[in-house]
Structures are given as C-alpha cells and as structure tokens.
Design a protein around this motif. Sequence first.
Motif, mmCIF file in Angstrom:
data_model
loop_
_atom_site.group_PDB
_atom_site.id
_atom_site.type_symbol
_atom_site.label_atom_id
_atom_site.label_comp_id
_atom_site.label_asym_id
_atom_site.label_seq_id
_atom_site.Cartn_x
_atom_site.Cartn_y
_atom_site.Cartn_z
ATOM 1 N N SER A 271 2.188 0.802 6.290
ATOM 2 C CA SER A 271 2.097 3.055 6.760
ATOM 3 C C SER A 271 1.582 2.677 5.165
ATOM 4 C CB SER A 271 3.753 3.133 5.976
ATOM 5 O OG SER A 271 3.542 5.014 5.708
ATOM 6 N N ILE A 272 0.482 3.995 5.098
ATOM 7 C CA ILE A 272 -1.110 3.531 3.747
ATOM 8 C C ILE A 272 -1.717 4.785 3.695
ATOM 9 C CG2 ILE A 272 -3.281 2.920 2.730
ATOM 10 C CD1 ILE A 272 -3.063 0.033 4.717
ATOM 11 N N PRO A 273 -1.368 4.833 2.885
ATOM 12 C CA PRO A 273 -2.178 6.713 2.025
ATOM 13 C C PRO A 273 -3.281 6.753 3.015
ATOM 14 C CG PRO A 273 -0.983 5.967 0.250
ATOM 15 C CD PRO A 273 -1.689 4.996 1.280
ATOM 16 N N TYR B 55 0.017 -7.749 2.251
ATOM 17 C CA TYR B 55 1.225 -7.902 2.171
ATOM 18 C C TYR B 55 0.634 -7.014 0.494
ATOM 19 C CZ TYR B 55 3.474 -9.698 5.280
ATOM 20 O OH TYR B 55 3.497 -10.856 7.184
ATOM 21 N N GLU B 56 0.066 -8.072 0.154
ATOM 22 C CA GLU B 56 -0.623 -7.690 -1.630
ATOM 23 C C GLU B 56 -1.291 -6.368 -1.771
ATOM 24 O OE1 GLU B 56 -0.646 -12.440 -3.191
ATOM 25 O OE2 GLU B 56 -2.692 -10.462 -2.488
ATOM 26 N N TRP B 57 -2.275 -6.142 -0.699
ATOM 27 C CA TRP B 57 -3.788 -5.409 -0.968
ATOM 28 C C TRP B 57 -2.563 -4.081 -0.701
ATOM 29 C CZ3 TRP B 57 -4.562 -0.435 1.980
ATOM 30 C CH2 TRP B 57 -5.705 0.199 1.885
ATOM 31 N N THR B 58 -1.040 -3.984 0.620
ATOM 32 C CA THR B 58 -0.457 -2.691 1.164
ATOM 33 C C THR B 58 0.291 -2.664 -0.524
ATOM 34 O OG1 THR B 58 -0.570 -3.494 2.866
ATOM 35 C CG2 THR B 58 1.493 -2.001 2.543
ATOM 36 N N SER B 59 0.823 -3.256 -0.905
ATOM 37 C CA SER B 59 1.963 -3.190 -2.578
ATOM 38 C C SER B 59 0.907 -2.250 -3.474
ATOM 39 C CB SER B 59 1.970 -4.096 -2.772
ATOM 40 O OG SER B 59 3.550 -3.701 -4.141
ATOM 41 N N LYS B 60 -0.363 -2.123 -3.608
ATOM 42 C CA LYS B 60 -1.071 -1.651 -4.354
ATOM 43 C C LYS B 60 -0.990 -0.489 -4.167
ATOM 44 C CE LYS B 60 -3.377 -6.091 -6.170
ATOM 45 N NZ LYS B 60 -4.945 -6.751 -5.723
ATOM 46 N N ARG C 75 1.246 1.340 -3.102
ATOM 47 C CA ARG C 75 2.433 1.977 -2.464
ATOM 48 C C ARG C 75 2.958 2.307 -1.292
ATOM 49 N NH1 ARG C 75 4.606 2.421 -6.978
ATOM 50 N NH2 ARG C 75 7.039 3.704 -6.473
ATOM 51 N N GLY C 76 2.160 1.413 -0.900
ATOM 52 C CA GLY C 76 2.178 1.831 0.791
ATOM 53 C C GLY C 76 3.729 0.807 1.110
ATOM 54 N N SER C 77 3.920 0.576 2.897
ATOM 55 C CA SER C 77 5.432 -0.174 3.363
ATOM 56 C C SER C 77 4.585 -0.955 4.569
ATOM 57 C CB SER C 77 6.039 0.664 4.253
ATOM 58 O OG SER C 77 7.219 0.060 5.130
ATOM 59 N N ILE C 78 5.087 -2.326 4.243
ATOM 60 C CA ILE C 78 4.697 -3.380 4.897
ATOM 61 C C ILE C 78 4.892 -3.326 6.581
ATOM 62 C CG2 ILE C 78 4.121 -4.942 3.305
ATOM 63 C CD1 ILE C 78 6.860 -6.151 3.762
ATOM 64 N N SER C 79 6.415 -2.360 6.575
ATOM 65 C CA SER C 79 6.479 -2.251 8.138
ATOM 66 C C SER C 79 6.760 -0.456 8.021
ATOM 67 C CB SER C 79 8.105 -2.714 8.250
ATOM 68 O OG SER C 79 8.361 -2.265 9.672
ATOM 69 N N ALA C 80 5.842 0.304 8.923
ATOM 70 C CA ALA C 80 5.655 1.420 9.126
ATOM 71 C C ALA C 80 6.831 2.082 9.847
ATOM 72 C CB ALA C 80 4.661 1.809 9.483
ATOM 73 N N GLU C 81 7.359 1.205 11.651
ATOM 74 C CA GLU C 81 8.165 1.267 12.498
ATOM 75 C C GLU C 81 8.463 0.222 12.935
ATOM 76 O OE1 GLU C 81 5.610 4.015 15.349
ATOM 77 O OE2 GLU C 81 4.338 2.963 15.719
#
Length: 562
Positions: free
Chosen positions: A427-429, A483-488, A490-496
């Motif tokens: 889950s990412i902007p 995972y690091e990219w998604t965290s930067k 402020r996304g979620s590593i598991s959307a659904e």
Amino acid sequence: MARRAAAGLLRRHLGPLAAGETLQARGMYPKQYGAANHAFSRFYSIQGQQRSLYGFRTNVETDDTQQSARMNFEVQKRSFSSAAAHVQRNPAYSVLNSDDVSYFKSILGDSGVVQDEDRVSVANMDWMGKYKGSSQLLLLPKSTAEVSKILSYCNSRRLAVVPQGGNTGLVGGSVPVYDEVNGILTCEAGCVLENLSSYVENKGFIMPLDLGAKGSCHIGGNISTNAGGLRFIRYGSLHGSVLGLEVVLADGTVLDMLTTLRKDNTGYDLKHLFIGSEGSLGIVTKIAILTPAKLPSTNVAFLSCNDYISCQKLLLAARRSLGEILSAFEFMDRHCINLAMKYLEGVHNPLPVSPYNFYVLIETTGSDESYDKAKLEAFLLRSMEDGLVADGVIAQDISQASNFWRIREGISEASVKVGAVYKYDLSIPVEKLYDIVEEMRSRVGDMGQVLGYGHLGDGNLHLNILSTKYSDKMLAQIEPFVYEWTSKQRGSISAEHGLGLMKADKIHYSKSSEAVQLMTSIKKLLDPNSILNPYKVLPQSVLLLRATEDKSVNTILERIRW
C-alpha cells in the motif's frame, strides 16, 4: 477537432453493457471450485519441525495453477520466498501421539480425522508451491462445538493448530440465513465466497467483497485476512461491512459477538481484533455481514494510457465525474497484458491495434441505465480530449465484460506459469506507487521480469517479479529493499493479504515497536500458549522474548509464595 476525433473513437469502440445484466460470467476461471458450502474451516495439528507454511488458503486459484506450482516445487526442492521463510520449531510445542488421534476421532468420527499422506500433503502445500508444512493430521470439524473441543484439548496439550480454508470440499454444507429487510447475511465461516455471492444476488443484494479467487476462498478466511478485493473503492474494508462474529478462542471459549445491529456502542468493539488477525487470536466460525443492494445498471470500460501520470489524473477525474457510480478502478502495465495474452486461454486484447504502456479497467454500477451510460461516455470523451486516455472500449455484453475482468483477474494465475514468482502486496501513496516497479526493474536487470498492477483507487500495488527459478541472488536484489523503500514512503508492506509467515519478521517496517509490543500483549492474553497459527503475523523474536520474561516473572512469584 480534438473533440470530433474523440467522438469518432467513441463511436467505433464504445457501447453500453445492457442494464439489468450482471457479471456472473465474469468469474476468473473457467472451472469453479468449492461447489458445496463448507461448515467450518479445516484445521491440522503440527507435528515435527515446521518449514515454511502459510495458514489461510484464501488465494487458491485453479487446479492447473496448483498442479503447476506443486510440480515447480518438486523440481526445485527449495523455497526462496522470503529471507524469513524458514523457522525453527518451537520446542515448547508437544508432539502428536496416538492418544491425541484417538481423542480427535472420538469427537469428529473417523471421517473427520485425516491421516492419509496424499490428502494431508495437499494441505501442507500452498498454491504457489513456496511454503511447505510438516503436519501429519488434518481435522474436519462441522460445528462450533467441535471447534471448541479441538482448541480446548490442543491448548491443554500445547499442540499447535493452523486454521485453513478454501482448498477442498470435504465437509458438509451449511445454509446461510438472510435478513432481506436490512440486507444482513449470517453464515458459517466455511461458506465459499462465490456461493454467498450467488445466494444474496438471488435476493437482490451483493457481497461487498469480490475477489478473483471467489470460487475457492472461504468467507472465514476472507474475514481473518481482512481481504480487500475489487469493490474496496466503493464499499470499503470488511471492518466496515462485518457487523458481528462468533469466534472460538485458544482455550475453547466460544465468544459470541454475532450481533446484526448496525449501531452498538457498548464497550469495546472486540470483533475488530479478529478481522485481519490471520487466525492468530481465535478461530472465526460465524459471520454477520452487511450486503449492499444489487444495482441493475453495470458498465465496464477497458482503457489505455500512455504513462502513469495519465493513470493518476484519470483516477482523480473518475472520482469527480463518476462519483457515486464508480465501483472499480484497476490498473495494469503492458507487461501484465502481454503475460495474460500469452498464458491465459480464451482471452483477447480489447485494444490490439498498438501496445500501450498502461491499461485501466473501470466499472460503474448504478440504478439508471441511460443516466449511467451517458455519464460514463461523457467522462471518457473528456478524458480522450484531455489526452488522458489513448484508446478505449466499453463492453457491449456480458461476454466482453467477462473478458475484460478475466485479463485483470488472471494476471496472478498467469504469473505462476512462468516458473518462479516473487509476490509483494504493498500500500503506497498513489503518486509514488509505480516508482517502486521502475526501481525494481533497475535492480533486477536481466534476471527477471517486473510487473505492476492492482487497485489504483485504493493505492494497492501488486508487485510481481518473475523468473525461471527461485534463487538467493534474485532474493537479495528484492529484499529488504522492497520493505525499506515502502517504509520510507510511510506505506504498508501488506495492503490486503496479511503478513503470514513471509512478513512476520518484517512488521516493524509498517508498525512502531510500541504497536508491535501491544499486539504481542494481546496475543499473549488471548493465546497464552501460542497454539494458534504459530510463526505467523508477529515476529518470533518478540514472542520468545515475551515468553521468557513471563517465565522469569512466574519463577520469581513462585519463590515469593514459597
């Protein structure tokens, strides 16, 4: 001039889907599975060392993909799904013995206790062939009371239990109960989602959840993973649709929260603890869910865009122009379309003239055929004039609509036919969503092919990296970077799709240490012996540390009492 050209394009390509027609023919696969509703999810106790194992089987697709995945696993004899895929068995768990089997037979009967190696091996393998368990026993409860007895016994013996659904049709059917005045469905956890959809559609309603795997997934598994799906943009998550639950706790206690009230502010709303908990806090056995009214007018459009920015702008325009009738907004890059055309039988490209970089599938549902048709066509006309849409077509009948959806829903099925696939559900902007796809292509290079698709309206990207075989070299290029990219962002590593075993130790990329510690405390409170779906959701290091601390505290208390 631009307006006349766009209008001409519309006249050639666009035609409405007739009002009153439904998309039942849209289903993802030519074969349908789980024809009989199942009363409850299946369980199997773990004996011996557990290797990579995924608990809920909510993502099963077809017999062909299952067979392909199993063959692929047998050839490779290894799994490289994630760096944390291999775990050591917790020595605190007991080992299954003959007395345990005899007890289970006493409450379930011989037919409810499966020891046949072939049948158990199917339950031990996930549909992609990545995760393999070592269970030697499969239990088939048919009632809440039987589930309660199983968990009470396993808790007393400290036998680990993994709930599973959506894989076979081995137990008896259940009959849903429906409140046609309020549109509330009450059913048991083992009901197949597609069967429930057909059941409520016959009464003039629809399920708020729609998945490509609806022909095999169980509603209990959907609830336990908080499945998102294709209708999320219109109806939101299951946290908003589920009114009540019946749950069996680890010690066998039956927690009755099966209310059908729309409003109830008495104390804590406990059901939300179990929605998305992946069976790690309790076993969902019954559900009460709110179903929206089925609307008579449905239109599906398949469009192309030259770049991702156009997809973003098209989404914004769709929210503003289509508003109340917008029910799905899916996007795919050209690599997804090429894959679908190559590996999916019976599909064709609706826009075959020239390849485009991106494709968008839009669905609208409403109550007025002429109004909805005019609104959608006006929206597409403006989008073409503004250069957001390069080409497009509206389904003229159910067959065309099914073809459009088959392409989108079949991407996952097609991907496993390549050989090896690394799947990530992020889950990412929206404005940053496709950047990770392009960056991953640079990292992977010639080692594999990178696909990006998903629910753009929800900011949910399905990132797939395809290769002929799994390898440590490929995995090193993907993790932990993804995972690091998604965290930067402020996304979620598991959307659904939950965390399961694959991402349990990665939860810190999306949740603070304080939040993880609180989750661990809740797990310890509801499942003190950690028998429910072990090694999933929460990091083992945190759980083991908490167990050690608890043991030390108990030792001190015993000494004080002595």
